[in-house]
Write a protein that holds these residues in place. Structure first.
Motif, PDB file in Angstrom:
ATOM      1  N   PRO A 216       0.831  -1.208   0.000  1.00  0.00           N
ATOM      2  CA  PRO A 216       0.000   0.000   0.000  1.00  0.00           C
ATOM      3  C   PRO A 216       0.866   1.259   0.000  1.00  0.00           C
ATOM      4  N   VAL A 217       0.412   2.278  -0.731  1.00  0.00           N
ATOM      5  CA  VAL A 217       1.086   3.574  -0.761  1.00  0.00           C
ATOM      6  C   VAL A 217       0.014   4.649  -0.681  1.00  0.00           C
ATOM      7  N   ASP A 218       0.205   5.618   0.207  1.00  0.00           N
ATOM      8  CA  ASP A 218      -0.697   6.758   0.293  1.00  0.00           C
ATOM      9  C   ASP A 218      -0.033   7.976  -0.337  1.00  0.00           C
ATOM     10  N   LEU A 219      -0.776   8.655  -1.207  1.00  0.00           N
ATOM     11  CA  LEU A 219      -0.266   9.844  -1.884  1.00  0.00           C
ATOM     12  C   LEU A 219      -1.106  11.051  -1.526  1.00  0.00           C
ATOM     13  N   GLY A 220      -0.439  12.194  -1.349  1.00  0.00           N
ATOM     14  CA  GLY A 220      -1.166  13.444  -1.179  1.00  0.00           C
ATOM     15  C   GLY A 220      -1.731  13.918  -2.508  1.00  0.00           C
ATOM     16  N   GLU A 221      -2.612  14.903  -2.440  1.00  0.00           N
ATOM     17  CA  GLU A 221      -3.270  15.387  -3.658  1.00  0.00           C
ATOM     18  C   GLU A 221      -2.272  15.939  -4.663  1.00  0.00           C
ATOM     19  N   VAL A 222      -1.254  16.647  -4.200  1.00  0.00           N
ATOM     20  CA  VAL A 222      -0.260  17.216  -5.122  1.00  0.00           C
ATOM     21  C   VAL A 222       0.423  16.111  -5.915  1.00  0.00           C
ATOM     22  N   ALA A 223       0.829  15.050  -5.230  1.00  0.00           N
ATOM     23  CA  ALA A 223       1.480  13.935  -5.915  1.00  0.00           C
ATOM     24  C   ALA A 223       0.507  13.228  -6.851  1.00  0.00           C
ATOM     25  N   ALA A 224      -0.738  13.035  -6.411  1.00  0.00           N
ATOM     26  CA  ALA A 224      -1.721  12.337  -7.242  1.00  0.00           C
ATOM     27  C   ALA A 224      -2.058  13.129  -8.500  1.00  0.00           C
ATOM     28  N   ARG A 225      -2.003  14.443  -8.408  1.00  0.00           N
ATOM     29  CA  ARG A 225      -2.266  15.277  -9.594  1.00  0.00           C
ATOM     30  C   ARG A 225      -1.071  15.335 -10.539  1.00  0.00           C
ATOM     31  N   ALA A 226       0.096  14.899 -10.069  1.00  0.00           N
ATOM     32  CA  ALA A 226       1.294  14.882 -10.924  1.00  0.00           C
ATOM     33  C   ALA A 226       1.411  13.592 -11.723  1.00  0.00           C
ATOM     34  N   ILE A 227       0.602  12.582 -11.391  1.00  0.00           N
ATOM     35  CA  ILE A 227       0.676  11.274 -12.031  1.00  0.00           C
ATOM     36  C   ILE A 227      -0.543  11.081 -12.935  1.00  0.00           C
ATOM     37  N   TRP A 228      -0.276  10.664 -14.166  1.00  0.00           N
ATOM     38  CA  TRP A 228      -1.353  10.448 -15.143  1.00  0.00           C
ATOM     39  C   TRP A 228      -1.417   8.969 -15.495  1.00  0.00           C
ATOM     40  N   LEU A 229      -2.635   8.452 -15.536  1.00  0.00           N
ATOM     41  CA  LEU A 229      -2.851   7.013 -15.692  1.00  0.00           C
ATOM     42  C   LEU A 229      -3.623   6.694 -16.951  1.00  0.00           C
ATOM     43  N   THR A 230      -3.334   5.507 -17.487  1.00  0.00           N
ATOM     44  CA  THR A 230      -4.155   4.927 -18.555  1.00  0.00           C
ATOM     45  C   THR A 230      -4.672   3.592 -18.076  1.00  0.00           C
ATOM     46  N   SER A 231      -5.677   3.069 -18.746  1.00  0.00           N
ATOM     47  CA  SER A 231      -6.244   1.790 -18.369  1.00  0.00           C
ATOM     48  C   SER A 231      -5.196   0.706 -18.435  1.00  0.00           C
TER      49      SER A 231
END
Length: 233
Positions: A216-231
């Protein structure tokens, strides 16, 4: 009777863009690459690290040259010619970054500032030799698409981690704006093409819970907004 003007000689007589002009065009394009936001002179001043009056004057000059559009108190945009120049600089920057990582062994957190300098110093021939040496890559070390020599782009259908639904995803792009964040993400294994499971977004506390394998890894909003995902499917 004077000889007719050769159009090619007229193009050759056009003075090349300065490094400052190239930077402005690149920043205007990059500002809207991953976000649908208006580009303002205030935004440009912040990104370029210069004063508002300096930005206003340079934007006026580039608009007079037919490279930018700008209405008083309105957004700044690129003309078709400005976009062509901007994409050429983006191509240079991202190919140089890729070269530094893949050939010279730089870390992905080290290359942005180096590329900012080198992109203005190398020739078109050098850029294309680098592209050939690297096998004509279509993305840089952070997942940003590298424009082709004709300005074409292969843009992934990606969404910010902060905005996706729970489920299985693959990392397609990570913003290079914060080198410290890049180093931390690499330490925990959140790198390009890593498969992650988004478990839960906790808006009340500004975190996203993800799983990387069984970890498990918890990310703050700033980090989560820096990462872009594809299916991941």
């Amino acid at each position: 009777m004077p000889a007719p003007l050769d159009p090619s000689s007229a193009r050759e007589a056009t003075p090349p863009l300065t490094a400052v002009a190239q930077d402005y065009l690149k920043v205007v394009w990059s500002a809207t690459e991953w976000a649908d936001v208006p580009v303002t002179t205030k935004m440009l001043a912040a990104r370029l690290g210069v004063g508002a009056s300096t930005v206003s004057e340079q934007v006026r000059r580039l608009a007079d040259a037919g490279l930018l559009t700008h209405e008083p108190y309105g957004a700044v945009g690129l003309t078709d010619e400005g976009r062509t120049h901007a994409l050429a600089m983006v191509r240079r920057h991202r190919l140089v970054e890729t070269f530094l990582v893949e050939v010279l062994g730089y870390g992905w957190d080290e290359v942005h500032d180096e590329a900012e300098v080198l992109e203005h110093a190398v020739s078109d021939v050098f850029v294309e030799r680098v592209a050939g040496l690297l096998g004509h890559p279509v993305r840089d070390p952070h997942g940003d698409p590298i424009p082709g020599p004709d300005g074409s782009l292969q843009v992934p259908d990606a969404t910010e981690m902060w905005a996706v639904a729970p489920g299985a995803w693959r990392i397609a792009r990570i913003s290079d704006a914060d080198p410290d964040l890049l180093r931390w993400l690499e330490e925990v294994g959140l790198v390009l093409d890593a498969e992650v499971t988004v478990v839960e977004r906790r808006e009340a506390v500004g975190t996203v819970a993800v799983r990387l394998g069984d970890r498990p890894v918890d990310l703050g909003e700033v980090a989560a907004r820096a990462i872009w995902l594809t299916s991941a499917g």
